[in-house]
Design a protein around this motif. Structure first.
Motif, PDB file in Angstrom:
ATOM      1  N   ILE A 212      19.712  10.467  50.546  1.00  0.00           N
ATOM      2  CA  ILE A 212      18.287  10.792  50.455  1.00  0.00           C
ATOM      3  C   ILE A 212      18.100  12.277  50.757  1.00  0.00           C
ATOM      4  CG2 ILE A 212      16.001  10.368  51.446  1.00  0.00           C
ATOM      5  CD1 ILE A 212      16.990   7.521  52.106  1.00  0.00           C
ATOM      6  N   LYS A 213      17.318  12.930  49.912  1.00  0.00           N
ATOM      7  CA  LYS A 213      17.030  14.344  50.111  1.00  0.00           C
ATOM      8  C   LYS A 213      16.410  14.548  51.486  1.00  0.00           C
ATOM      9  CE  LYS A 213      15.735  16.538  46.509  1.00  0.00           C
ATOM     10  NZ  LYS A 213      14.941  16.981  45.356  1.00  0.00           N
ATOM     11  N   ARG A 214      16.794  15.626  52.138  1.00  0.00           N
ATOM     12  CA  ARG A 214      16.311  15.853  53.494  1.00  0.00           C
ATOM     13  C   ARG A 214      16.005  17.326  53.741  1.00  0.00           C
ATOM     14  NH1 ARG A 214      21.708  13.972  53.478  1.00  0.00           N
ATOM     15  NH2 ARG A 214      23.046  15.684  54.064  1.00  0.00           N
ATOM     16  N   PRO A 215      15.184  17.530  54.754  1.00  0.00           N
ATOM     17  CA  PRO A 215      14.483  16.540  55.560  1.00  0.00           C
ATOM     18  C   PRO A 215      13.320  15.915  54.799  1.00  0.00           C
ATOM     19  CG  PRO A 215      13.805  18.729  56.226  1.00  0.00           C
ATOM     20  CD  PRO A 215      14.892  18.898  55.203  1.00  0.00           C
ATOM     21  N   LEU A 216      12.901  14.781  55.299  1.00  0.00           N
ATOM     22  CA  LEU A 216      11.677  14.152  54.843  1.00  0.00           C
ATOM     23  C   LEU A 216      10.736  14.211  56.039  1.00  0.00           C
ATOM     24  CD1 LEU A 216      11.331  10.809  52.922  1.00  0.00           C
ATOM     25  CD2 LEU A 216       9.636  11.627  54.518  1.00  0.00           C
ATOM     26  N   LEU A 217       9.678  14.973  55.894  1.00  0.00           N
ATOM     27  CA  LEU A 217       8.711  15.157  56.976  1.00  0.00           C
ATOM     28  C   LEU A 217       7.484  14.314  56.681  1.00  0.00           C
ATOM     29  CD1 LEU A 217       8.356  16.948  59.562  1.00  0.00           C
ATOM     30  CD2 LEU A 217       6.907  18.408  58.139  1.00  0.00           C
ATOM     31  N   ASP A 218       7.158  13.422  57.609  1.00  0.00           N
ATOM     32  CA  ASP A 218       5.989  12.566  57.479  1.00  0.00           C
ATOM     33  C   ASP A 218       4.946  13.028  58.488  1.00  0.00           C
ATOM     34  OD1 ASP A 218       4.091  10.581  57.318  1.00  0.00           O
ATOM     35  OD2 ASP A 218       5.494   8.926  57.606  1.00  0.00           O
ATOM     36  N   THR A 219       3.846  13.583  57.972  1.00  0.00           N
ATOM     37  CA  THR A 219       2.787  14.107  58.841  1.00  0.00           C
ATOM     38  C   THR A 219       1.703  13.064  59.118  1.00  0.00           C
ATOM     39  OG1 THR A 219       1.399  14.931  57.053  1.00  0.00           O
ATOM     40  CG2 THR A 219       3.141  16.405  57.842  1.00  0.00           C
ATOM     41  N   GLN A 220       1.862  11.867  58.617  1.00  0.00           N
ATOM     42  CA  GLN A 220       0.899  10.775  58.656  1.00  0.00           C
ATOM     43  C   GLN A 220      -0.146  10.898  57.548  1.00  0.00           C
ATOM     44  OE1 GLN A 220       1.454   8.073  60.686  1.00  0.00           O
ATOM     45  NE2 GLN A 220       3.282   9.228  61.207  1.00  0.00           N
ATOM     46  N   THR A 221      -0.350  12.076  57.001  1.00  0.00           N
ATOM     47  CA  THR A 221      -1.270  12.218  55.877  1.00  0.00           C
ATOM     48  C   THR A 221      -0.523  12.536  54.587  1.00  0.00           C
ATOM     49  OG1 THR A 221      -1.652  14.555  56.379  1.00  0.00           O
ATOM     50  CG2 THR A 221      -3.206  12.950  57.310  1.00  0.00           C
ATOM     51  N   GLN A 222       0.703  13.039  54.727  1.00  0.00           N
ATOM     52  CA  GLN A 222       1.528  13.316  53.555  1.00  0.00           C
ATOM     53  C   GLN A 222       3.004  13.324  53.932  1.00  0.00           C
ATOM     54  OE1 GLN A 222       0.843  17.213  51.860  1.00  0.00           O
ATOM     55  NE2 GLN A 222       0.287  18.049  53.847  1.00  0.00           N
ATOM     56  N   LYS A 223       3.831  13.191  52.905  1.00  0.00           N
ATOM     57  CA  LYS A 223       5.278  13.252  53.091  1.00  0.00           C
ATOM     58  C   LYS A 223       5.796  14.427  52.283  1.00  0.00           C
ATOM     59  CE  LYS A 223       5.933   8.350  54.046  1.00  0.00           C
ATOM     60  NZ  LYS A 223       4.553   7.902  54.028  1.00  0.00           N
ATOM     61  N   VAL A 224       6.664  15.216  52.925  1.00  0.00           N
ATOM     62  CA  VAL A 224       7.186  16.432  52.309  1.00  0.00           C
ATOM     63  C   VAL A 224       8.705  16.372  52.327  1.00  0.00           C
ATOM     64  CG1 VAL A 224       7.246  18.952  52.463  1.00  0.00           C
ATOM     65  CG2 VAL A 224       5.176  17.715  53.147  1.00  0.00           C
ATOM     66  N   LEU A 225       9.319  16.607  51.168  1.00  0.00           N
ATOM     67  CA  LEU A 225      10.777  16.635  51.066  1.00  0.00           C
ATOM     68  C   LEU A 225      11.281  18.067  51.091  1.00  0.00           C
ATOM     69  CD1 LEU A 225      11.600  14.010  48.306  1.00  0.00           C
ATOM     70  CD2 LEU A 225      12.358  13.966  50.676  1.00  0.00           C
ATOM     71  N   GLY A 226      12.420  18.272  51.763  1.00  0.00           N
ATOM     72  CA  GLY A 226      13.038  19.592  51.806  1.00  0.00           C
ATOM     73  C   GLY A 226      12.402  20.460  52.878  1.00  0.00           C
ATOM     74  N   PHE A 227      12.967  21.654  53.045  1.00  0.00           N
ATOM     75  CA  PHE A 227      12.419  22.571  54.042  1.00  0.00           C
ATOM     76  C   PHE A 227      12.335  23.982  53.488  1.00  0.00           C
ATOM     77  CE2 PHE A 227      13.263  25.851  57.270  1.00  0.00           C
ATOM     78  CZ  PHE A 227      12.063  25.758  57.962  1.00  0.00           C
ATOM     79  N   LYS A 228      11.150  24.527  53.559  1.00  0.00           N
ATOM     80  CA  LYS A 228      10.875  25.947  53.335  1.00  0.00           C
ATOM     81  C   LYS A 228       9.848  26.312  54.382  1.00  0.00           C
ATOM     82  CE  LYS A 228      11.888  26.092  48.438  1.00  0.00           C
ATOM     83  NZ  LYS A 228      11.365  26.197  47.090  1.00  0.00           N
ATOM     84  N   ALA A 229      10.136  27.336  55.169  1.00  0.00           N
ATOM     85  CA  ALA A 229       9.247  27.722  56.270  1.00  0.00           C
ATOM     86  C   ALA A 229       7.817  27.945  55.791  1.00  0.00           C
ATOM     87  CB  ALA A 229       9.795  28.964  56.969  1.00  0.00           C
ATOM     88  N   ASP A 230       7.648  28.600  54.654  1.00  0.00           N
ATOM     89  CA  ASP A 230       6.304  28.866  54.139  1.00  0.00           C
ATOM     90  C   ASP A 230       5.559  27.572  53.803  1.00  0.00           C
ATOM     91  OD1 ASP A 230       6.764  31.575  54.417  1.00  0.00           O
ATOM     92  OD2 ASP A 230       7.203  31.917  52.283  1.00  0.00           O
ATOM     93  N   ASP A 231       6.285  26.600  53.266  1.00  0.00           N
ATOM     94  CA  ASP A 231       5.660  25.317  52.941  1.00  0.00           C
ATOM     95  C   ASP A 231       5.233  24.583  54.205  1.00  0.00           C
ATOM     96  OD1 ASP A 231       6.135  25.899  50.293  1.00  0.00           O
ATOM     97  OD2 ASP A 231       7.816  24.504  50.087  1.00  0.00           O
ATOM     98  N   TYR A 232       6.099  24.600  55.226  1.00  0.00           N
ATOM     99  CA  TYR A 232       5.752  23.953  56.486  1.00  0.00           C
ATOM    100  C   TYR A 232       4.555  24.662  57.122  1.00  0.00           C
ATOM    101  CZ  TYR A 232       9.642  20.629  57.021  1.00  0.00           C
ATOM    102  OH  TYR A 232      10.512  19.570  56.908  1.00  0.00           O
ATOM    103  N   ALA A 233       4.535  25.989  57.093  1.00  0.00           N
ATOM    104  CA  ALA A 233       3.423  26.743  57.678  1.00  0.00           C
ATOM    105  C   ALA A 233       2.112  26.387  56.989  1.00  0.00           C
ATOM    106  CB  ALA A 233       3.704  28.234  57.586  1.00  0.00           C
ATOM    107  N   ALA A 234       2.152  26.170  55.679  1.00  0.00           N
ATOM    108  CA  ALA A 234       0.956  25.855  54.927  1.00  0.00           C
ATOM    109  C   ALA A 234       0.414  24.466  55.261  1.00  0.00           C
ATOM    110  CB  ALA A 234       1.245  25.943  53.424  1.00  0.00           C
ATOM    111  N   LEU A 235       1.209  23.633  55.914  1.00  0.00           N
ATOM    112  CA  LEU A 235       0.750  22.291  56.253  1.00  0.00           C
ATOM    113  C   LEU A 235      -0.198  22.275  57.446  1.00  0.00           C
ATOM    114  CD1 LEU A 235       4.135  20.353  55.957  1.00  0.00           C
ATOM    115  CD2 LEU A 235       2.209  20.262  54.361  1.00  0.00           C
ATOM    116  N   ASN A 236      -0.267  23.405  58.182  1.00  0.00           N
ATOM    117  CA  ASN A 236      -1.128  23.497  59.370  1.00  0.00           C
ATOM    118  C   ASN A 236      -0.873  22.326  60.315  1.00  0.00           C
ATOM    119  OD1 ASN A 236      -2.476  25.893  58.552  1.00  0.00           O
ATOM    120  ND2 ASN A 236      -3.674  24.662  57.130  1.00  0.00           N
ATOM    121  N   LEU A 237       0.338  22.227  60.803  1.00  0.00           N
ATOM    122  CA  LEU A 237       0.774  21.099  61.618  1.00  0.00           C
ATOM    123  C   LEU A 237       0.320  21.166  63.067  1.00  0.00           C
ATOM    124  CD1 LEU A 237       4.393  20.866  60.199  1.00  0.00           C
ATOM    125  CD2 LEU A 237       2.444  19.404  59.626  1.00  0.00           C
ATOM    126  N   LYS A 238      -0.194  22.285  63.500  1.00  0.00           N
ATOM    127  CA  LYS A 238      -0.581  22.425  64.917  1.00  0.00           C
ATOM    128  C   LYS A 238      -1.885  21.737  65.208  1.00  0.00           C
ATOM    129  CE  LYS A 238       1.955  26.603  65.819  1.00  0.00           C
ATOM    130  NZ  LYS A 238       1.952  27.926  66.339  1.00  0.00           N
TER     131      LYS A 238
END
Length: 115
Positions: A89-115
């Motif tokens: 399975i492609k990784r990481p798989l990040l589940d924010t409870q509102t969406q699921k994101v595959l893979g990692f790119k810092a800019d993409d994670y920053a755009a999720l506003n996870l704080k």
């Protein structure tokens, strides 16, 4: 709670976890090898992301799959393959409870506003 799914020793997982920790974002880590992967959980991933997106065809696990399986892969066989070999399975798989994101790119994670 944010959950990251993957395998502990994966380099991309390590980068994603370091980024989350550096940003002070709380998360749980679910290691497929240690914590397992239920059919129900995989089915939610497939429903949200599609089996094609989940199946990592660039990794060593895929290259070890028999040609007859790779050549005839479909939704059912991909599901069974992922249940038998979660490392495919492609990784990481990040589940924010509102969406699921595959893979990692810092800019993409920053755009999720996870704080």
């Amino acid at each position: 709670m944010i959950t990251m799914y993957g395998i502990k020793n994966c380099d991309t997982i390590k980068k994603a976890r370091q980024w989350l920790e550096a940003e002070g974002i709380d998360y749980q880590f679910h290691d497929y090898r240690k914590d397992g992967l239920s059919a129900e959980l995989l089915d939610t991933f497939i429903a949200d992301l599609g089996w094609e997106a989940l199946l990592n065809k660039r990794g060593t696990t895929w290259r070890k799959v028999a040609d007859e399986i790779r050549d005839t892969i479909n939704a059912d066989s991909a599901r069974e393959l992922m249940l038998d070999n979660p490392s495919i399975i492609k990784r990481p798989l990040l589940d924010t409870q509102t969406q699921k994101v595959l893979g990692f790119k810092a800019d993409d994670y920053a755009a999720l506003n996870l704080k």
